[in-house]
Design an enzyme around this catalytic site. Structure first.
Site, PDB file in Angstrom:
ATOM      1  N   SER A 182       0.820  -1.212   0.000  1.00  0.00           N
ATOM      2  CA  SER A 182       0.000   0.000   0.000  1.00  0.00           C
ATOM      3  C   SER A 182       0.850   1.257   0.000  1.00  0.00           C
ATOM      4  O   SER A 182       0.360   2.337  -0.310  1.00  0.00           O
ATOM      5  CB  SER A 182      -0.954   0.011   1.195  1.00  0.00           C
ATOM      6  OG  SER A 182      -0.238  -0.160   2.385  1.00  0.00           O
TER       7      SER A 182
ATOM      8  N   HIS B  49      -2.752  -2.928  -6.123  1.00  0.00           N
ATOM      9  CA  HIS B  49      -3.129  -2.667  -4.738  1.00  0.00           C
ATOM     10  C   HIS B  49      -4.636  -2.830  -4.528  1.00  0.00           C
ATOM     11  O   HIS B  49      -5.426  -1.997  -4.974  1.00  0.00           O
ATOM     12  CB  HIS B  49      -2.669  -1.252  -4.349  1.00  0.00           C
ATOM     13  CG  HIS B  49      -2.982  -0.896  -2.944  1.00  0.00           C
ATOM     14  ND1 HIS B  49      -3.339   0.371  -2.562  1.00  0.00           N
ATOM     15  CD2 HIS B  49      -3.013  -1.642  -1.805  1.00  0.00           C
ATOM     16  CE1 HIS B  49      -3.565   0.383  -1.265  1.00  0.00           C
ATOM     17  NE2 HIS B  49      -3.373  -0.822  -0.793  1.00  0.00           N
TER      18      HIS B  49
ATOM     19  N   ASN C 261      -4.059   6.198  -0.662  1.00  0.00           N
ATOM     20  CA  ASN C 261      -3.405   6.438   0.624  1.00  0.00           C
ATOM     21  C   ASN C 261      -2.685   7.785   0.675  1.00  0.00           C
ATOM     22  O   ASN C 261      -2.533   8.374   1.747  1.00  0.00           O
ATOM     23  CB  ASN C 261      -2.438   5.300   0.964  1.00  0.00           C
ATOM     24  CG  ASN C 261      -3.192   4.098   1.485  1.00  0.00           C
ATOM     25  OD1 ASN C 261      -4.276   4.238   2.042  1.00  0.00           O
ATOM     26  ND2 ASN C 261      -2.648   2.919   1.288  1.00  0.00           N
TER      27      ASN C 261
ATOM     28  N   GLU D 237      -5.736  -0.297  -7.340  1.00  0.00           N
ATOM     29  CA  GLU D 237      -4.779   0.651  -7.916  1.00  0.00           C
ATOM     30  C   GLU D 237      -3.707  -0.154  -8.654  1.00  0.00           C
ATOM     31  O   GLU D 237      -3.100  -1.053  -8.070  1.00  0.00           O
ATOM     32  CB  GLU D 237      -4.105   1.471  -6.821  1.00  0.00           C
ATOM     33  CG  GLU D 237      -5.021   2.496  -6.175  1.00  0.00           C
ATOM     34  CD  GLU D 237      -4.353   3.236  -5.034  1.00  0.00           C
ATOM     35  OE1 GLU D 237      -4.397   4.472  -5.010  1.00  0.00           O
ATOM     36  OE2 GLU D 237      -3.786   2.579  -4.138  1.00  0.00           O
TER      37      GLU D 237
END
Ligand code: CAA
Length: 295
Positions: free
Chosen positions: A119, A140, A190, A152
């Site tokens: 991540s 991800h 994130n 992702e």
């Protein structure tokens, strides 16, 4: 090369969810764990999750059996030799991932594609440590992987365009929606969401409002499924702490720096849902209660 057989390396919370998603999309899956006990625990999670779907009458017993027949478990990396795609979902430690990919690079077929589910760690650094740099990218998934629609896909400056396309097509074949990100710490989600959770923690420790009211604010005011503090517990406070540090290291912006309250909670072993204590007491997971953080 067509992707038919997929290896998922690491069968913890994320890995077992990814195994389930890939299996249910018709692929053969080899799940790999470091030892038999971890492997059995991971496979049990997949079976239990499929069992729930049978109980809810989403899956028939026949489909469940056919799905599980496509799954094998292993503790050896050699068993992944003939997989066309390797998805790595081991714990978030860069050196562990690099060492793993170096071994996989020697064992796996030369045309296999490698993907990391990290991540926040550097996809570039992992790709740079092996020979198949052009066949390496980030993939991800979000937690819980069987439910969350997003993946992702992260490219490096070396990822070959046809490999990127293969990864995007694969994600779509899982019924998920891919978004494309460059390899920068935190990628897209994130990068934006970690400072938001860290700000919520700063708001609690600055006495802006209670844990419960901060979460209610975001849940009811912005229609989020969970408030940021409950979600932080759900993800794992250690993961957020590490992700914050990686992003702070890369961007040098204070909003990525984990606040002292998070550091203290990690020291105490309050890691969220998985240790039954974080910003909430999860003794009863269906009814989490905010904890008292006053020193
Ligand atoms: N595995 C499989 N299915 C699951 C599941 C799991 N672990 N957890 C929940 N589900 C399913 C349930 O079976 C249920 O399915 P049906 O609607 O078909 O019955 C559905 O999801 C909803 O679950 P619940 O009714 O139990 O509870 P809920 O409505 O409160 O939803 C939730 C639970 C899906 C987790 C929801 O609260 C939510 O979306 N929360 C936010 C999750 C989120 O933001 N995840 C991203 C985290 S960030 C990340 O992962 C990236 C990172 O890098 C750390």
């Amino acid at each position: 090369m067509e992707i038919k057989k997929v290896a998922v390396v690491g069968c913890g919370a994320m890995g077992s969810g990814i195994v389930q998603v890939v299996l249910q999309s018709g692929y053969e899956v080899v799940a790999r764990e470091v030892d038999q006990a971890f492997l059995e625990k991971g496979l049990e999670k997949v079976k239990a999750s499929l069992e729930k779907l049978v109980k809810k009458e989403v899956l028939t017993e026949e489909v469940r059996d056919a799905t599980l027949n496509r799954l094998t478990g292993t503790v050896s990396l050699d068993s992944l030799a003939d997989c066309e795609l390797i998805i790595e979902a081991v714990f978030e430690d860069l050196q562990t991932k690099i060492d793993l990919f170096k071994e996989l690079d020697m064992v796996c077929r030369k045309d296999a594609v490698f993907a990391s589910n990290t991540s926040s760690l550097s996809i570039t650094q992992m790709a740079a440590s092996i020979s198949r740099k052009e066949r390496f990218l980030g993939m991800h998934f979000f937690q819980p992987a069987p439910v969350m629609p997003l993946v992702e896909v992260v490219k490096t400056i070396s990822t070959a365009p046809e490999i990127l396309q293969k990864a995007l097509d694969f994600v779509k074949s899982l019924g998920k929606v891919p978004i494309l990100a460059k390899d920068q710490a935190g990628f897209i989600v994130n990068f934006l969401f970690t400072p938001f959770m860290l700000d919520a923690m700063r708001a609690v420790s600055n006495g802006v409002a209670s844990i419960e009211d901060i979460d209610k604010g975001m849940k009811l005011g912005l229609n989020h499924p969970m408030g940021p503090l409950m979600l932080a517990d759900y993800i794992g406070l250690d993961l957020i702490f590490n992700a914050g540090n990686v992003m702070f290291e890369e961007y040098r912006e204070s909003r990525y720096a984990p606040p002292p309250v998070l550091r203290k909670m990690i020291m105490m072993g309050y890691l969220g849902l998985k240790t039954k204590r974080g910003f909430y007491d999860w003794s009863d997971p269906k009814n989490p209660k905010p904890i008292n953080l006053d020193a």
